[in-house]
Design a protein around this motif. Structure first.
Motif, PDB file in Angstrom:
ATOM      1  N   GLU A 251       0.836  -1.197   0.000  1.00  0.00           N
ATOM      2  CA  GLU A 251       0.000   0.000   0.000  1.00  0.00           C
ATOM      3  C   GLU A 251       0.876   1.254   0.000  1.00  0.00           C
ATOM      4  O   GLU A 251       0.614   2.218  -0.743  1.00  0.00           O
ATOM      5  N   HIS A 252       1.915   1.260   0.826  1.00  0.00           N
ATOM      6  CA  HIS A 252       2.819   2.411   0.883  1.00  0.00           C
ATOM      7  C   HIS A 252       3.578   2.557  -0.430  1.00  0.00           C
ATOM      8  O   HIS A 252       3.760   3.685  -0.928  1.00  0.00           O
ATOM      9  N   TYR A 253       4.035   1.456  -0.991  1.00  0.00           N
ATOM     10  CA  TYR A 253       4.787   1.445  -2.254  1.00  0.00           C
ATOM     11  C   TYR A 253       3.958   2.069  -3.372  1.00  0.00           C
ATOM     12  O   TYR A 253       4.450   2.900  -4.145  1.00  0.00           O
ATOM     13  N   LEU A 254       2.679   1.664  -3.433  1.00  0.00           N
ATOM     14  CA  LEU A 254       1.794   2.195  -4.469  1.00  0.00           C
ATOM     15  C   LEU A 254       1.483   3.676  -4.234  1.00  0.00           C
ATOM     16  O   LEU A 254       1.521   4.484  -5.164  1.00  0.00           O
ATOM     17  N   ALA A 255       1.178   4.025  -2.982  1.00  0.00           N
ATOM     18  CA  ALA A 255       0.826   5.409  -2.666  1.00  0.00           C
ATOM     19  C   ALA A 255       1.998   6.356  -2.916  1.00  0.00           C
ATOM     20  O   ALA A 255       1.815   7.513  -3.314  1.00  0.00           O
ATOM     21  N   SER A 256       3.220   5.849  -2.704  1.00  0.00           N
ATOM     22  CA  SER A 256       4.417   6.677  -2.883  1.00  0.00           C
ATOM     23  C   SER A 256       4.933   6.643  -4.314  1.00  0.00           C
ATOM     24  O   SER A 256       5.933   7.313  -4.619  1.00  0.00           O
TER      25      SER A 256
END
Length: 242
Positions: free
Chosen positions: A69-74
């Motif tokens: 989720e963090h990888y995609l959001a960033s």
């Protein structure tokens, strides 16, 4: 590679071949990876960041949910040094091989944040196929224990599992016939028995160059990334005996 390891690897590849659904392939692959310290696995295509959402190319998502989720959001995909290197090279590599002086600030951020989510070290196996964007099988964990002689074995299993997943997902057909020559079978049989090229040359009364040429032909016929995978494919298709 000793005969016990060869037999174990042959069994693993046979079970992957016999799998009737992706879950069975992944179970076998994860069973191979866990003893080395790998706890997370991602298998995905690597389209150009300009093409569109890369996550549509994911074959298996075993990353921690919070990290993905963090990888995609960033929007880390465009800065991910593992993805970038996997597009360019055909050889497997360990994350720690990516030295800090070779990475941009954005790439260092990706790797630093991955470590915060428990992905401190990992292993990437790029897969390059004709008329397709590159793909990668990448596994990670807090601490991995991987010797140089383990690398071609894991590469063989990862590529084999990737192709099985593609086949089960409708992305591949039947394997073509290998059609090895008698001499190629002889050379490969001795290699599978644990002999090195110099030994095989002496046993068969030919030069090392000739042995290496036969092995190159075998790898091409088997569509194998290394000689270990070629031997596994030859055993699987009945070209040589285990």
């Amino acid at each position: 590679m000793n005969l016990k390891v060869f037999a174990s690897l042959t069994g693993a590849l046979a079970r992957i071949d016999a799998a009737i659904n992706p879950a069975e392939v992944l179970e076998e692959l994860l069973n191979i990876l866990r003893p080395f310290g790998f706890r997370h696995l991602l298998i995905t295509g690597l389209p150009s960041p300009q093409v569109g959402p890369w996550q549509r190319e994911i074959l298996y998502d075993g990353w921690p949910v919070e990290w993905l989720e963090h990888y995609l959001a960033s929007e880390h995909f465009s800065q991910d040094p593992c993805a970038s290197r996997s597009r360019l090279v055909g050889q497997p590599f360990i994350w720690r091989d990516l030295t800090s002086n070779e990475m941009t600030t954005g790439q260092l951020r990706v790797m630093g944040e991955a470590a915060e989510f428990g992905l401190r070290d990992g292993f990437c196996v790029p897969v390059h196929e004709p008329r397709r964007a590159p793909s990668v099988v990448t596994a990670a964990g807090e601490r991995i224990e991987l010797l140089p002689e383990d690398v071609p074995i894991l590469e063989t299993v990862c590529v084999h599992a990737y192709r099985a997943l593609r086949r089960l997902n409708g992305g591949g057909g039947q394997s073509p016939q290998i059609n090895l020559t008698d001499r190629e079978r002889q050379v490969l049989t001795w290699i599978a028995a644990g002999k090195v090229a110099e030994d095989v040359a002496c046993i068969l009364g030919i030069s090392r160059f000739t042995v290496e040429r036969h092995l190159s032909n075998v790898r091409e016929k088997c569509d194998a990334v290394n000689t270990i995978q070629a031997a596994m494919e030859a055993v699987r298709r009945g070209e040589i005996s285990p």
